[in-house]
Scaffold this active site. Structure first.
Site, short mmCIF file in Angstrom:
data_model
loop_
_atom_site.label_atom_id
_atom_site.label_comp_id
_atom_site.label_asym_id
_atom_site.label_seq_id
_atom_site.Cartn_x
_atom_site.Cartn_y
_atom_site.Cartn_z
N CYS A 271 1.31 -18.01 30.97
CA CYS A 271 0.53 -18.19 32.19
C CYS A 271 -0.83 -17.55 31.94
CB CYS A 271 1.24 -17.63 33.43
SG CYS A 271 1.40 -15.83 33.54
N ASP B 98 2.49 -22.46 33.13
CA ASP B 98 1.87 -22.98 34.34
C ASP B 98 0.55 -23.64 33.93
OD1 ASP B 98 0.06 -20.90 33.90
OD2 ASP B 98 0.38 -19.96 35.86
N HIS C 179 19.18 0.70 18.36
CA HIS C 179 18.60 -0.41 19.10
C HIS C 179 19.68 -1.21 19.81
CE1 HIS C 179 14.82 0.70 17.46
NE2 HIS C 179 15.12 0.33 16.22
N GLY D 128 0.22 -13.78 31.52
CA GLY D 128 1.54 -13.57 30.93
C GLY D 128 2.41 -12.64 31.75
N HIS E 65 13.24 -4.13 17.55
CA HIS E 65 13.84 -3.07 18.35
C HIS E 65 14.54 -3.56 19.60
CE1 HIS E 65 10.82 0.11 16.64
NE2 HIS E 65 11.35 -0.65 15.70
#
Length: 144
Positions: free
Chosen positions: A64, A7, A133, A67, A97
């Site tokens: 942004c 943005d 994971h 974030g 991970h």
């Protein structure tokens, strides 16, 4: 190909990141915004997330002010695992991970020098592929 979007609050940092990607010889596609004029972060978070989820781009970077909003938006798109990172350890761990496919950054929180190191860590770290994971990511994707 890396999808990138921001943005108005992330516009300046996005310019620095794109220059850095170009220096590294990495291809990217800019999904906007294209100025510092006030705009709505969900538009750009969704555009990047949809490109990554569809396989048009392998990974994404979204920015942004904090974030937070743009990462929440991106994570609404099925198949996206966007991680907000403010340090290199988190960027490395989320790739190893979580197999995160989108990096979120807060331009008003993380300076450009650190942001570029986070970008490099995120892009250069492979997913570990460890069974635990893979199982956990499957649980995320299945909504369990």
């Amino acid at each position: 190909m890396i999808a990138i979007g921001s943005d108005h609050g992330g516009f300046a940092l996005k310019q620095e990141i794109m220059a850095h990607l170009k220096k590294r010889g990495l291809e990217y596609k800019d999904f906007g915004t294209y100025s510092e004029e006030s705009c709505d972060y969900p538009v750009y978070g969704k555009a990047v997330a949809k490109a990554v989820a569809a396989g048009e781009c392998e990974r994404g970077i979204i920015i942004c002010g904090t974030g937070i909003g743009i990462s929440i938006t991106a994570n609404k798109v099925p198949g996206v695992r966007a991680a907000l990172c403010g340090d290199c350890f988190s960027a490395k761990a989320t790739r190893e991970h979580n197999d995160a496919n989108i990096l979120a950054l807060g331009a008003r929180v993380t300076g450009p020098g650190l942001a570029l190191m986070i970008v490099d860590t995120f892009l250069d770290t492979p997913f570990s592929g460890d069974e635990r994971h893979v199982r956990r990511i499957s649980m995320i994707e299945d909504g369990q």
